[in-house]
Design a protein around this motif. Structure first.
Motif, PDB file in Angstrom:
ATOM      1  N   HIS A 248     -11.769  -6.886  37.505  1.00 22.35           N
ATOM      2  CA  HIS A 248     -12.953  -7.101  38.427  1.00 22.35           C
ATOM      3  C   HIS A 248     -12.498  -7.208  40.315  1.00 22.35           C
ATOM      4  CE1 HIS A 248     -15.201  -7.375  34.703  1.00 22.35           C
ATOM      5  NE2 HIS A 248     -14.149  -8.423  34.476  1.00 22.35           N
TER       6      HIS A 248
ATOM      7  N   SER B 195     -14.893  -8.958  42.598  1.00 19.80           N
ATOM      8  CA  SER B 195     -15.684 -10.107  42.400  1.00 19.80           C
ATOM      9  C   SER B 195     -15.382 -11.265  43.205  1.00 19.80           C
ATOM     10  CB  SER B 195     -15.061 -10.696  40.872  1.00 19.80           C
ATOM     11  OG  SER B 195     -13.732 -11.069  40.949  1.00 19.80           O
TER      12      SER B 195
ATOM     13  N   HIS C 123     -17.339 -20.866  37.578  1.00 18.71           N
ATOM     14  CA  HIS C 123     -16.913 -19.745  38.132  1.00 18.71           C
ATOM     15  C   HIS C 123     -15.375 -20.152  38.456  1.00 18.71           C
ATOM     16  CE1 HIS C 123     -20.572 -17.998  38.981  1.00 18.71           C
ATOM     17  NE2 HIS C 123     -21.103 -19.290  39.301  1.00 18.71           N
TER      18      HIS C 123
END
Length: 160
Positions: free
Chosen positions: A143, A146, A157
């Motif tokens: 990702h 991200s 997170h």
């Protein structure tokens, strides 16, 4: 504690990009012809040198804003890490003056320390990109746009 944590995260990120935004970006704007002149030392063509300065200005402004705001901060930090490496190789060529070993205060030694500082700053940006543990590398590769969610107060997170 929340305000302190978020404030500290923001201050660290601002400190990391401070060299680029506002200072280097502002210098390019206020002294554009001087910046192009410096770029011409690495690339003799004025059009290419001007393009490099404009690209550098965009990188310094937009990637710095991404790092500070947390918007695609990993990708922005990765670009800034590369930018640090490229600028070190193009403009901090400590091996060229030829006085590195012969003079304690020569241009070669001055450029050497600037060269190392560029790479150290780039490594700091790579910490934002990949995090502080090996497990996060796979997540970033899967990702790449991200966010690291730098201002989140949950542990969710922080995991890869």
């Amino acid at each position: 504690m929340i305000v302190l944590s978020i404030g500290l995260a923001a201050a660290i990120r601002m400190g990391l990009v401070l060299l680029f935004f506002p200072f280097s970006a502002l210098d390019k704007i206020l002294n554009f012809s001087g910046a192009v002149g410096q770029a011409r030392k690495a690339v003799p063509n004025t059009t290419v040198a001007t393009g490099l300065i404009l690209v550098g200005l965009c990188v310094e402004v937009f990637m710095s804003l991404g790092v500070v705001t947390g918007i695609a901060d990993r990708a922005c930090a990765f670009v800034l890490a590369g930018y640090c490496g490229v600028t070190a190789l193009l403009w901090k060529q400590f091996w060229k003056p030829g006085d590195f070993w012969s003079s304690n205060n020569g241009q070669g030694r001055t450029l050497f320390w600037d060269f190392l500082k560029n790479f150290a700053l780039g490594a700091g940006f790579l910490l934002i990109t990949f995090g502080t543990n090996a497990a996060s590398v796979g997540h970033v590769l899967a990702h790449p746009l991200s966010s690291s969610h730098p201002y989140s107060m949950t542990q969710e997170h922080q995991r890869p």
